[in-house]
Design an enzyme around this catalytic site. Sequence first.
Site, PDB file in Angstrom:
ATOM      1  N   PHE A  25       0.818  -1.206   0.000  1.00 35.47           N
ATOM      2  CA  PHE A  25       0.000   0.000   0.000  1.00 35.47           C
ATOM      3  C   PHE A  25       0.865   1.275   0.000  1.00 35.47           C
ATOM      4  O   PHE A  25       0.909   2.026  -0.991  1.00 35.47           O
ATOM      5  CB  PHE A  25      -0.941  -0.095   1.219  1.00 35.47           C
ATOM      6  N   ASP A  45      10.258  -6.640  -3.327  1.00 37.42           N
ATOM      7  CA  ASP A  45       9.072  -7.079  -2.579  1.00 37.42           C
ATOM      8  C   ASP A  45       8.896  -8.575  -2.816  1.00 37.42           C
ATOM      9  O   ASP A  45       9.058  -9.039  -3.950  1.00 37.42           O
ATOM     10  CB  ASP A  45       7.836  -6.287  -3.076  1.00 37.42           C
ATOM     11  N   GLY A  50       1.814  -7.774  -0.450  1.00 41.63           N
ATOM     12  CA  GLY A  50       1.625  -6.813  -1.545  1.00 41.63           C
ATOM     13  C   GLY A  50       1.131  -7.504  -2.801  1.00 41.63           C
ATOM     14  O   GLY A  50       0.989  -8.730  -2.838  1.00 41.63           O
ATOM     15  N   SER A 129       6.489   2.809  13.486  1.00 44.49           N
ATOM     16  CA  SER A 129       5.050   2.743  13.766  1.00 44.49           C
ATOM     17  C   SER A 129       4.681   3.354  15.109  1.00 44.49           C
ATOM     18  O   SER A 129       5.420   3.218  16.101  1.00 44.49           O
ATOM     19  CB  SER A 129       4.605   1.280  13.760  1.00 44.49           C
ATOM     20  N   TYR A 153       5.133  -7.344  16.871  1.00 45.39           N
ATOM     21  CA  TYR A 153       5.222  -6.332  15.810  1.00 45.39           C
ATOM     22  C   TYR A 153       5.783  -5.024  16.377  1.00 45.39           C
ATOM     23  O   TYR A 153       6.739  -4.451  15.822  1.00 45.39           O
ATOM     24  CB  TYR A 153       3.832  -6.085  15.201  1.00 45.39           C
ATOM     25  N   ARG A 221      -8.494   7.815  16.612  1.00 46.13           N
ATOM     26  CA  ARG A 221      -7.232   7.543  15.919  1.00 46.13           C
ATOM     27  C   ARG A 221      -6.836   8.789  15.129  1.00 46.13           C
ATOM     28  O   ARG A 221      -7.694   9.583  14.738  1.00 46.13           O
ATOM     29  CB  ARG A 221      -7.381   6.383  14.912  1.00 46.13           C
ATOM     30  N   ARG A 281     -12.275  -5.255  21.412  1.00 43.77           N
ATOM     31  CA  ARG A 281     -11.177  -6.233  21.237  1.00 43.77           C
ATOM     32  C   ARG A 281     -10.122  -5.999  22.305  1.00 43.77           C
ATOM     33  O   ARG A 281      -9.712  -4.852  22.534  1.00 43.77           O
ATOM     34  CB  ARG A 281     -10.532  -6.058  19.861  1.00 43.77           C
ATOM     35  N   ASP A 284      -6.856  -3.370  22.195  1.00 41.98           N
ATOM     36  CA  ASP A 284      -7.012  -2.200  21.314  1.00 41.98           C
ATOM     37  C   ASP A 284      -6.733  -0.916  22.095  1.00 41.98           C
ATOM     38  O   ASP A 284      -7.209  -0.746  23.217  1.00 41.98           O
ATOM     39  CB  ASP A 284      -8.434  -2.142  20.748  1.00 41.98           C
TER      40      ASP A 284
HETATM   41  N1  LIG Z   1      -0.572   1.248   7.141  1.00 39.06           N
HETATM   42  C1  LIG Z   1      -0.345   1.815   8.320  1.00 39.06           C
HETATM   43  O1  LIG Z   1      -1.231   2.437   8.909  1.00 39.06           O
HETATM   44  C2  LIG Z   1       1.020   1.721   8.974  1.00 39.06           C
HETATM   45  C3  LIG Z   1       1.181   2.265  10.257  1.00 39.06           C
HETATM   46  C4  LIG Z   1       2.435   2.185  10.853  1.00 39.06           C
HETATM   47  C5  LIG Z   1       3.506   1.616  10.180  1.00 39.06           C
HETATM   48  N2  LIG Z   1       3.306   1.072   8.938  1.00 39.06           N
HETATM   49  C6  LIG Z   1       4.461   0.469   8.269  1.00 39.06           C
HETATM   50  O2  LIG Z   1       4.505   0.929   6.931  1.00 39.06           O
HETATM   51  C7  LIG Z   1       5.073  -0.067   6.080  1.00 39.06           C
HETATM   52  C8  LIG Z   1       4.169  -0.315   4.892  1.00 39.06           C
HETATM   53  O3  LIG Z   1       2.914  -0.810   5.364  1.00 39.06           O
HETATM   54  P1  LIG Z   1       1.645  -0.998   4.420  1.00 39.06           P
HETATM   55  O4  LIG Z   1       0.457  -0.557   5.207  1.00 39.06           O
HETATM   56  O5  LIG Z   1       1.907  -0.418   3.096  1.00 39.06           O
HETATM   57  O6  LIG Z   1       1.562  -2.588   4.351  1.00 39.06           O
HETATM   58  P2  LIG Z   1       1.593  -3.589   3.071  1.00 39.06           P
HETATM   59  O7  LIG Z   1       1.360  -4.953   3.608  1.00 39.06           O
HETATM   60  O8  LIG Z   1       0.670  -3.095   2.017  1.00 39.06           O
HETATM   61  O9  LIG Z   1       3.091  -3.429   2.552  1.00 39.06           O
HETATM   62  C9  LIG Z   1       4.177  -4.189   3.056  1.00 39.06           C
HETATM   63  C10 LIG Z   1       4.917  -4.759   1.853  1.00 39.06           C
HETATM   64  O10 LIG Z   1       6.082  -5.443   2.306  1.00 39.06           O
HETATM   65  C11 LIG Z   1       6.223  -6.636   1.534  1.00 39.06           C
HETATM   66  N3  LIG Z   1       7.034  -7.579   2.328  1.00 39.06           N
HETATM   67  C12 LIG Z   1       6.699  -8.210   3.463  1.00 39.06           C
HETATM   68  N4  LIG Z   1       7.713  -9.010   3.863  1.00 39.06           N
HETATM   69  C13 LIG Z   1       8.714  -8.863   2.958  1.00 39.06           C
HETATM   70  C14 LIG Z   1      10.008  -9.427   2.820  1.00 39.06           C
HETATM   71  N5  LIG Z   1      10.499 -10.316   3.698  1.00 39.06           N
HETATM   72  N6  LIG Z   1      10.763  -9.049   1.770  1.00 39.06           N
HETATM   73  C15 LIG Z   1      10.292  -8.169   0.839  1.00 39.06           C
HETATM   74  N7  LIG Z   1       9.061  -7.624   0.921  1.00 39.06           N
HETATM   75  C16 LIG Z   1       8.286  -7.959   1.971  1.00 39.06           C
HETATM   76  C17 LIG Z   1       4.793  -7.103   1.322  1.00 39.06           C
HETATM   77  O11 LIG Z   1       4.645  -8.019   0.255  1.00 39.06           O
HETATM   78  C18 LIG Z   1       4.085  -5.775   1.070  1.00 39.06           C
HETATM   79  O12 LIG Z   1       4.091  -5.456  -0.308  1.00 39.06           O
HETATM   80  C19 LIG Z   1       5.291  -1.292   6.967  1.00 39.06           C
HETATM   81  O13 LIG Z   1       6.656  -1.309   7.370  1.00 39.06           O
HETATM   82  C20 LIG Z   1       4.379  -1.039   8.158  1.00 39.06           C
HETATM   83  O14 LIG Z   1       4.840  -1.685   9.326  1.00 39.06           O
HETATM   84  C21 LIG Z   1       2.096   1.105   8.319  1.00 39.06           C
END
Ligand SMILES: NC(=O)c1ccc[n+]([C@@H]2O[C@H](COP(=O)([O-])OP(=O)(O)OC[C@H]3O[C@@H](n4cnc5c(N)ncnc54)[C@H](O)[C@@H]3O)[C@@H](O)[C@H]2O)c1
Length: 324
Positions: A25, A45, A50, A129, A153, A221, A281, A284
């Site tokens: 994302f 990736d 993803g 995060s 996590y 949030r 939950r 939370d």
């Molecule tokens: N979405 C949120 O609200 C949020 C909040 C805090 C932190 N984050 C952090 O932001 C980042 C992106 O999150 P997102 O929401 O886009 O999630 P997402 O799941 O859409 O993206 C994560 C991507 O990492 C890839 N991935 C996972 N393990 C892997 C590996 N071993 N090697 C290569 N690729 C790998 C997945 O295939 C995926 O495409 C993450 O690090 C997440 O912890 C997101």
Amino acid sequence: MDWLDDQRFDPLRERAMLVTGGAGFIGSHIARALLHLGCEVRVLDDLSSGHRENLPDGVEFVEASLLDDPLLASAIEGCDVVFHEAAMVSVPLSVEQPDLCRRVNIEGTQRLLEAAARAGVRRVAFAASAAAYGDEPRIPSSETDPTCACSPYAASKIAGEALCQAFARCTELSTVSLRYFNIFGPRQDPRSPYAAAISAFGDRLLRGEEVAIFGDGEQTRDFTYVENVVRANLLAASSERDLRGEVVNIGTGRRRSLLEVVRTMGEVLGCEARVRHEPPRAGDVRHSCADITRARELLGYEPTVQLRQGLAHTLSWMSERTPA
Ligand SMILES: NC(=O)c1ccc[n+]([C@@H]2O[C@H](COP(=O)([O-])OP(=O)(O)OC[C@H]3O[C@@H](n4cnc5c(N)ncnc54)[C@H](O)[C@@H]3O)[C@@H](O)[C@H]2O)c1
């Protein structure tokens, strides 16, 4: 994408960049913005959460895990900045599989930092995060507040920040950790069992179904539209400051209740949002909100897309994909 004309991004134009997790994302939004800046964009990736369809035309895609050293080294070669988004992102999954979470999020981050330092990368921007603040955070949460790891996590994200600080001390590599707060927008996976609140709500509303909320819905949030996060990443990447592992909150600085968000989504769609309450939950967080003073001072960051506008973009994208 007029906002990309900002001169502050000029140092990034036409450089080579790596986005780990770029088929996910947030990473896919960063990759698109970099392409607009004229960068040579590589994505690494493993498609574990993803999707190939998220990849914009023009990126060089390496389908591999962070833990694949040779492919990581070749993807990182010649890059100016690495945007490290790849991770196991689900809290429940991290509880079920803590060892995999450790390997991907901690060991993977360490290997990435090693490879980046070895390749002479200028800077790594790490996706940290708000989970680092634990389940009873101070509101608003400031980077000087204590951290509290309430899940594997959260522990892995705190460890990632520590590794970024260590590498910035021990090597030439510049690093910065951006603590994201509840990010939403197009391409967030609504069908995932771990779908984030807004994508799950949108999916239900567009199908004319009730929205399920855990608890009374008064929990709040800091919902942040993804374009704000991309902007923060580009500011962090292009900053002339010698960033040495600083931790920076990225949110809007405003908190909204789940009920308010669902109501606003109904208004945007022109329908009445029906809500079903389910038992709260365990674990939370009741309230979460970023203090974004440091992001403003250090990066010149300002959240420019507000909640309603972000929800409108997200729902419009989702409606194109929902069968009538
Ligand atoms: N979405 C949120 O609200 C949020 C909040 C805090 C932190 N984050 C952090 O932001 C980042 C992106 O999150 P997102 O929401 O886009 O999630 P997402 O799941 O859409 O993206 C994560 C991507 O990492 C890839 N991935 C996972 N393990 C892997 C590996 N071993 N090697 C290569 N690729 C790998 C997945 O295939 C995926 O495409 C993450 O690090 C997440 O912890 C997101």
